[in-house]
Scaffold this motif. Structure first.
Motif, PDB file in Angstrom:
ATOM      1  N   MET A 292       4.181  -3.895 -47.538  1.00 26.06           N
ATOM      2  CA  MET A 292       5.437  -3.300 -47.101  1.00 26.06           C
ATOM      3  C   MET A 292       5.934  -2.400 -48.229  1.00 26.06           C
ATOM      4  O   MET A 292       6.006  -2.831 -49.388  1.00 26.06           O
ATOM      5  CB  MET A 292       6.475  -4.389 -46.818  1.00 26.06           C
ATOM      6  CG  MET A 292       7.875  -3.867 -46.509  1.00 26.06           C
ATOM      7  SD  MET A 292       8.020  -3.139 -44.867  1.00 26.06           S
ATOM      8  CE  MET A 292       7.830  -4.606 -43.838  1.00 26.06           C
TER       9      MET A 292
ATOM     10  N   TYR B  18      10.026  -7.349 -46.234  1.00 19.71           N
ATOM     11  CA  TYR B  18      11.102  -6.354 -46.240  1.00 19.71           C
ATOM     12  C   TYR B  18      12.254  -6.843 -47.113  1.00 19.71           C
ATOM     13  O   TYR B  18      12.775  -6.094 -47.946  1.00 19.71           O
ATOM     14  CB  TYR B  18      11.585  -6.104 -44.807  1.00 19.71           C
ATOM     15  CG  TYR B  18      12.581  -4.970 -44.680  1.00 19.71           C
ATOM     16  CD1 TYR B  18      12.172  -3.706 -44.274  1.00 19.71           C
ATOM     17  CD2 TYR B  18      13.928  -5.165 -44.967  1.00 19.71           C
ATOM     18  CE1 TYR B  18      13.091  -2.659 -44.159  1.00 19.71           C
ATOM     19  CE2 TYR B  18      14.853  -4.134 -44.857  1.00 19.71           C
ATOM     20  CZ  TYR B  18      14.422  -2.880 -44.445  1.00 19.71           C
ATOM     21  OH  TYR B  18      15.339  -1.856 -44.342  1.00 19.71           O
TER      22      TYR B  18
ATOM     23  N   THR C 282       1.835  -8.768 -30.315  1.00 16.59           N
ATOM     24  CA  THR C 282       2.900  -9.030 -31.280  1.00 16.59           C
ATOM     25  C   THR C 282       3.978  -9.854 -30.589  1.00 16.59           C
ATOM     26  O   THR C 282       4.173  -9.761 -29.387  1.00 16.59           O
ATOM     27  CB  THR C 282       3.503  -7.735 -31.833  1.00 16.59           C
ATOM     28  OG1 THR C 282       4.045  -6.966 -30.752  1.00 16.59           O
ATOM     29  CG2 THR C 282       2.445  -6.901 -32.545  1.00 16.59           C
TER      30      THR C 282
ATOM     31  N   TYR D 260      13.564   2.823 -40.182  1.00 20.15           N
ATOM     32  CA  TYR D 260      12.471   1.869 -39.964  1.00 20.15           C
ATOM     33  C   TYR D 260      11.821   2.289 -38.657  1.00 20.15           C
ATOM     34  O   TYR D 260      11.496   3.471 -38.500  1.00 20.15           O
ATOM     35  CB  TYR D 260      12.987   0.422 -39.975  1.00 20.15           C
ATOM     36  CG  TYR D 260      14.246   0.171 -39.165  1.00 20.15           C
ATOM     37  CD1 TYR D 260      14.215  -0.558 -37.981  1.00 20.15           C
ATOM     38  CD2 TYR D 260      15.488   0.665 -39.583  1.00 20.15           C
ATOM     39  CE1 TYR D 260      15.363  -0.793 -37.241  1.00 20.15           C
ATOM     40  CE2 TYR D 260      16.644   0.428 -38.850  1.00 20.15           C
ATOM     41  CZ  TYR D 260      16.578  -0.290 -37.670  1.00 20.15           C
ATOM     42  OH  TYR D 260      17.722  -0.514 -36.940  1.00 20.15           O
TER      43      TYR D 260
ATOM     44  N   HIS E  36      20.460  -3.124 -38.519  1.00 20.08           N
ATOM     45  CA  HIS E  36      19.342  -3.775 -39.205  1.00 20.08           C
ATOM     46  C   HIS E  36      19.910  -4.909 -40.062  1.00 20.08           C
ATOM     47  O   HIS E  36      20.519  -4.687 -41.112  1.00 20.08           O
ATOM     48  CB  HIS E  36      18.593  -2.774 -40.079  1.00 20.08           C
ATOM     49  CG  HIS E  36      17.256  -3.259 -40.547  1.00 20.08           C
ATOM     50  ND1 HIS E  36      17.112  -4.306 -41.414  1.00 20.08           N
ATOM     51  CD2 HIS E  36      15.996  -2.841 -40.248  1.00 20.08           C
ATOM     52  CE1 HIS E  36      15.838  -4.513 -41.659  1.00 20.08           C
ATOM     53  NE2 HIS E  36      15.126  -3.638 -40.945  1.00 20.08           N
TER      54      HIS E  36
ATOM     55  N   SER F  49       6.252 -10.203 -42.299  1.00 22.26           N
ATOM     56  CA  SER F  49       6.787  -8.860 -42.534  1.00 22.26           C
ATOM     57  C   SER F  49       8.284  -8.859 -42.842  1.00 22.26           C
ATOM     58  O   SER F  49       8.739  -8.094 -43.701  1.00 22.26           O
ATOM     59  CB  SER F  49       6.508  -7.947 -41.332  1.00 22.26           C
ATOM     60  OG  SER F  49       7.090  -8.463 -40.156  1.00 22.26           O
ATOM     61  N   SER F  50       9.070  -9.695 -42.165  1.00 22.52           N
ATOM     62  CA  SER F  50      10.515  -9.666 -42.410  1.00 22.52           C
ATOM     63  C   SER F  50      10.835 -10.103 -43.837  1.00 22.52           C
ATOM     64  O   SER F  50      11.712  -9.523 -44.493  1.00 22.52           O
ATOM     65  CB  SER F  50      11.253 -10.548 -41.404  1.00 22.52           C
ATOM     66  OG  SER F  50      10.989 -11.921 -41.610  1.00 22.52           O
TER      67      SER F  50
ATOM     68  N   ALA G 193       5.443  -5.406 -37.421  1.00 28.05           N
ATOM     69  CA  ALA G 193       6.172  -6.669 -37.349  1.00 28.05           C
ATOM     70  C   ALA G 193       5.647  -7.509 -36.186  1.00 28.05           C
ATOM     71  O   ALA G 193       5.017  -7.007 -35.260  1.00 28.05           O
ATOM     72  CB  ALA G 193       7.657  -6.395 -37.171  1.00 28.05           C
ATOM     73  N   GLY G 194       5.904  -8.814 -36.257  1.00 28.47           N
ATOM     74  CA  GLY G 194       5.521  -9.694 -35.176  1.00 28.47           C
ATOM     75  C   GLY G 194       4.062 -10.082 -35.155  1.00 28.47           C
ATOM     76  O   GLY G 194       3.554 -10.523 -34.120  1.00 28.47           O
TER      77      GLY G 194
END
Length: 333
Positions: free
Chosen positions: A39, A106, A194, A56, A70, A102-103, A96-97
Motif C-alpha cells: 500500500m 492504509y 472480493t 482512493y 473515508h 489492506s485497511s 481491498a477485500g
C-alpha cells in the motif's frame, strides 16, 4: 510530499485468536509473513487553499476533515490533530477485500506519513498500537491485531497477545535455505472474489462472547496449530507445515458457514489432487486468495488453478515493514 510504503501480509497460523473477544479471555498467538505487495500513501500540504483532498477508489474534496466519508483517513487526521490543508492519495498492488489486510496497511501507512509530516518520532510498537486504536477502538471494526503489527514490522513474525491486549512480537528464526524453500512452496492464487470481512468476524466475536463451545474448541485448536506451525518453520520441517495447513483449513471452515462454499471446497480438493499438501483461504474467508503449500509438481498445480479461473500472484517476503520512501516536506506551505 511524503510517500510511505507498507506491506500486505499472509497469515500462517493462529488466525482468529487475535480478536479482542478471544485474546481477552484466553490470550492469542499469530504466525504471519509480510510480502512484497504494498500500500502506497502520499501526503502533501496544498499551497493555494486549505481544503482536504483524499483520493482512493473515490475522490473527496471537503473543507474540514470531519466531512470526509473515508473513515480511516478522517479518524487518522483527528488523532493527529489535523483539521484541514492536507492532500492524501493512496494506491495499492492488491485491491481491498482480498484478505491481505489492506485497511490496516492504509491506517499504518497514513499514520506513518502524518507523523513524519509533523516530525514526530514514534516507535514501531507505538505506531502499530495507534493503528489498532484507530481501527478497533475508535472505528469499532471487528478485526484483530495481526494486520497492524505485520504492516508495521514486516518479516516472518510470531505474535503473542496477552489478556490485556499487550503484543509481544519477534522474528521467527529461519535460515536462508528454509526461507527460500518456504517462498518457493507457498503459492498464492486469487479467486477473483472480493468481500468485506466484517460479517464473518462479527459473528465469530459474538459466538466467542456467548462462549459457544464448538467455536471456542475450534479456535483453541487453531491456536495450537499456530504453535505447531511455528515449530515446523523454526526446525525446517516444512512438510509438516503443509499438513498443518490442511488440518487448519478443516477446522477454520467450521467457524462460520460463509468462510467456504461448494466452489471453494472444489478448488481446495483440486489443489490437493494436484500436489498441494494443504492450504487455506487468506483472511476471514469468503473470497480473496487461496494459499497452498506444495513441494513437487508446482507447474501441475498452477495449471489446475488456472483452468479453474484462478490467477497466481507471485511474491517474495518483505523484511522492512512500513517505511518512508520519499520525504520532500520542508515544513513550509
Amino acid at each position: 510530499m511524503i510517500i510511505t510504503r507498507t506491506p500486505f501480509r499472509i497469515p500462517l497460523g493462529g488466525g482468529g485468536t487475535d480478536l479482542p473477544a478471544y485474546y481477552s479471555r484466553y490470550g492469542g498467538f499469530i504466525l504471519a509473513a509480510a510480502i512484497n505487495k504494498y500500500m502506497y500513501i502520499s501526503v502533501n500540504r496544498p499551497i493555494v487553499d486549505n481544503l482536504v483532498r483524499v483520493k482512493y477508489s473515490l475522490s473527496e474534496t471537503v473543507s474540514h476533515r470531519d466531512e470526509l466519508k473515508h473513515d480511516i483517513a478522517r479518524e487518522a487526521l483527528r488523532m493527529m490533530d489535523i483539521e484541514d490543508s492536507i492532500e492524501i492519495v493512496s494506491m495499492a498492488d492488491v485491491p481491498a477485500g482480498t484478505g491481505l489486510g489492506s485497511s490496516s496497511c492504509y491506517a499504518v501507512g497514513l499514520l506513518h506519513a502524518l507523523h513524519s509530516l509533523k516530525r514526530n518520532y514514534v516507535s514501531l510498537h507505538e505506531l502499530a498500537e495507534e493503528a489498532c486504536e484507530l481501527e478497533i477502538n475508535r472505528l469499532g471494526k471487528p478485526i484483530g491485531k495481526q494486520d497492524q503489527y505485520m504492516a508495521v514490522f514486516g518479516g516472518i513474525r510470531a505474535m503473542t497477545i496477552d489478556r490485556e491486549g499487550k503484543v509481544t512480537i519477534h522474528m521467527v528464526p529461519i535460515d536462508n535455505a528454509t526461507m527460500d524453500e518456504l517462498n518457493r512452496n507457498l503459492l498464492l492464487f486469487f479467486t477473483g472474489i472480493t468481500r468485506p470481512a466484517e460479517n464473518i468476524l462479527k459473528s465469530q466475536s459474538s459466538h466467542i462472547e456467548q462462549e459457544k463451545k464448538d467455536v471456542l474448541d475450534n479456535l483453541h485448536y487453531i491456536k495450537e496449530l499456530g504453535y505447531q506451525a511455528f515449530e515446523a518453520i523454526k526446525t525446517g520441517n516444512l512438510t509438516e507445515l503443509g499438513l498443518i495447513f490442511d488440518r487448519h483449513w478443516n477446522y477454520k471452515k467450521r467457524l462460520h458457514p460463509e468462510i467456504s462454499s461448494p466452489y471453494f471446497d472444489h478448488i481446495y480438493e483440486e489443489a490437493k489432487k494436484n500436489g498441494a499438501l494443504g492450504g487455506k483461504i487468506i483472511g476471514a474467508g469468503g473470497g480473496g486468495f487461496f494459499l497452498f503449500y506444495i513441494e513437487e509438481k508446482h507447474a501441475k498445480l498452477r495449471q489446475a488453478m488456472s483452468q479453474l479461473g484462478l490467477r497466481e500472484m507471485r511474491y517474495h517476503f518483505d523484511w522492512e515493514g512500513t517505511k518512508i520512501l520519499v520525504n520532500l516536506f520542508n515544513g513550509l506551505r
